[in-house]
Design an enzyme around this catalytic site. Structure first.
Site, mmCIF file in Angstrom:
data_model
loop_
_atom_site.group_PDB
_atom_site.id
_atom_site.type_symbol
_atom_site.label_atom_id
_atom_site.label_comp_id
_atom_site.label_asym_id
_atom_site.label_seq_id
_atom_site.Cartn_x
_atom_site.Cartn_y
_atom_site.Cartn_z
ATOM 1 N N TYR A 59 0.849 -1.197 0.000
ATOM 2 C CA TYR A 59 0.000 0.000 0.000
ATOM 3 C C TYR A 59 0.875 1.232 0.000
ATOM 4 C CZ TYR A 59 -5.022 -0.104 0.038
ATOM 5 O OH TYR A 59 -6.326 -0.150 -0.369
ATOM 6 N N GLU A 61 -0.582 4.812 -0.561
ATOM 7 C CA GLU A 61 -1.389 6.016 -0.822
ATOM 8 C C GLU A 61 -0.528 7.249 -0.641
ATOM 9 O OE1 GLU A 61 -4.662 5.742 1.853
ATOM 10 O OE2 GLU A 61 -5.963 4.782 0.389
ATOM 11 N N ASP A 205 -6.292 13.503 -25.342
ATOM 12 C CA ASP A 205 -6.389 12.118 -24.893
ATOM 13 C C ASP A 205 -5.599 11.280 -25.896
ATOM 14 O OD1 ASP A 205 -7.016 9.499 -24.352
ATOM 15 O OD2 ASP A 205 -9.160 9.869 -24.006
ATOM 16 N N THR A 231 -3.088 5.933 -22.012
ATOM 17 C CA THR A 231 -2.994 4.616 -21.407
ATOM 18 C C THR A 231 -1.540 4.169 -21.550
ATOM 19 O OG1 THR A 231 -3.463 3.532 -23.497
ATOM 20 C CG2 THR A 231 -5.345 3.965 -22.070
ATOM 21 N N LYS A 234 -1.522 0.225 -24.591
ATOM 22 C CA LYS A 234 -1.867 0.060 -26.002
ATOM 23 C C LYS A 234 -0.550 -0.026 -26.787
ATOM 24 C CE LYS A 234 -6.461 1.885 -25.208
ATOM 25 N NZ LYS A 234 -7.464 2.946 -25.453
ATOM 26 N N ARG A 240 -1.412 -2.635 -18.178
ATOM 27 C CA ARG A 240 -2.693 -1.930 -18.270
ATOM 28 C C ARG A 240 -2.675 -0.812 -17.253
ATOM 29 N NH1 ARG A 240 -5.246 -4.671 -21.603
ATOM 30 N NH2 ARG A 240 -6.849 -3.064 -21.636
#
Ligand SMILES: *Cc1c(COP(=O)(O)O)cnc(C)c1O
Length: 429
Positions: A59, A61, A205, A231, A234, A240
């Site tokens: 974790y 954060e 984008d 992203t 791709k 991903r």
């Protein structure tokens, strides 16, 4: 020091044979089909290694140096490397590598730069826009006020005059460009001028093209945009996930919009894998891949045109082509299904001003990042165009149709066997 770093396939086979079988079957599927889905490619073994690592346990954060958890010194290094590599590769002042996906990156940018109800100007979904560009089914269309620009019905290219007229009429807070099916270069400088004229932020984008930008195969949006979202899975061939590049003065707002506004803990295994992919994307080999991807798309589009499938806009400058298949007397849905039977993976796609419903569609979209990663070149693209044409014309319900599809599938198998994915790793295992 042991050498265990994470994955242990023998343990998975022993403890969970059902999921182990899924993993093997999926690798077999990827190996045995011709992968022409424009949004997919093949991540390197190094990327997959980082993804399968024990960083998945952690974790973290917050951001490097200011986390809400202890024990983050190691994962901090991964994130710092990813951020530094992203900034260097794209010449960006600020980078956030935590978005879980392209859609999450876009949500964060809306949150950073606009208020609910604000007008947002973006390419309409039927013309190649993304769900996050104002679809009523998505937060972007429900919480913001979407205004859609279109492509010119004659040239099928973006109508910049209409973009400007709509911007002047609606005074959007945010202007978005970038698409999942537009095969031409976008004039980012023109969008910048329009955004400046109306005092709007410009978000590009670049989900689809960021890999080509990294490989210097198409111009970069970074010098023109306030914010670039993308992203990493791709054409960029990473894990991903998503990423945001922006001007330094927007960095804090963007970071706070990703965490704590839109997301919780970052996926540090994925952040590490993004760092690996960004390093790879800076190599000469990656530049060659990106440029060959575009050459392959041009060859494939030309080959498909010869098969009676009309490239929308007349061709492509990128990794993808959108084909109008109506001349063959079929719809996009049927071409997708026939190709799938022939082991060719591509997808149906609406064409601009499509008279059909999206589930039927008059077009199909093809992309070359996957086959280019496998080492295929223009000769193979011409061959593939012939195979797609043969599959598209074979109706499995008509006499001889199913048999012809089997023949195409056999030729596809022969072709992909010559360009195996992950063959070196297999040989070493
Ligand atoms: C793929 C894509 C996205 C979304 O990415 P996800 O990771 O699937 O959320 C956003 N915008 C465009 C233009 C895309 O092509």
């Amino acid at each position: 020091m042991g050498t265990f770093w994470g994955p242990d396939f023998a343990a998975l086979e022993r403890d969970d044979p059902e999921i182990a079988a899924v993993l093997l079957d999926e690798l077999a599927r990827q190996r045995q089909t011709l992968q022409l889905v424009a949004s997919e490619s093949f991540a390197s073994p190094a990327v997959l290694t980082a993804l399968g690592s024990t960083l998945a346990n952690k974790y973290a954060e917050g951001y490097p140096g200011s986390r809400y958890y202890g024990g983050c010194a190691q994962v901090d290094r991964a994130e710092e490397l990813a951020v530094a590599r992203a900034r260097e590769l794209f010449g960006a002042e600020h980078a956030n590598v935590q978005p879980h996906s392209g859609a999450s990156a876009n949500l964060a940018v809306y949150a950073a730069l606009a208020e609910p109800g604000d007008p947002v100007l973006a390419l309409g979904l039927p013309h190649g826009g993304h769900l996050t560009h104002g679809s009523r089914a998505n937060f972007s269309g429900k919480w913001f006020h979407p205004i859609a620009y279109r492509v010119d019905p004659r040239t099928e290219e973006i109508d910049y005059d209409e973009v400007r007229d709509l911007a002047l009429a609606h005074r959007p807070k945010l202007i978005i460009c970038g698409s999942a099916s537009y095969s031409r270069l976008i004039d980012f400088a023109r969008f910048r001028e329009i955004a400046d004229e109306v005092g709007a932020y410009l978000m590009v984008d670049a989900a689809h093209v960021i890999g080509l930008v990294a490989g210097r195969a198409v111009p970069s949006p970074v010098p023109h945009a306030d914010v670039v979202t993308c992203t990493t899975h791709k054409a960029l061939r990473g894990p991903r996930g998503g990423m945001i590049l922006c001007r330094a003065d927007l960095g804090r707002r963007v970071d706070k919009a990703v965490f704590p506004f839109a997301q919780g803990g970052p996926m540090m295994h994925s952040v590490a894998a993004k760092a690996v992919a960004l390093r790879e994307a800076g190599t000469a080999a990656f530049r060659e891949y990106a440029q060959q991807t575009v050459r392959n798309a041009r060859a494939l589009a030309a080959g498909l045109a010869a098969e009676g499938m009309r490239p929308v806009t007349g061709g492509t400058d990128t990794h993808l082509a959108l084909l109008d298949v109506r001349e063959l007397g079929v719809c996009g849905r049927d071409v997708e299904a026939r190709c799938a039977r022939a082991r060719i993976a591509l997808n149906k796609n609406a064409i601009p001003y499509d008279p059909e419903k999206p589930a039927v569609a008059s077009g199909v979209r093809v992309g070359t990042p996957g086959v280019t990663s496998q080492g295929m070149r223009e000769d193979e693209m011409r061959r593939i165009a012939g195979l797609i044409g043969a599959a598209a014309r074979s109706d499995p319900a008509a006499a001889g149709g199913a048999g012809r599809l089997d023949e195409v599938a056999e030729e596809v198998s022969e072709l992909v066997r010559r360009f195996p994915i992950y063959a070196e790793q297999e040989a070493m295992a």
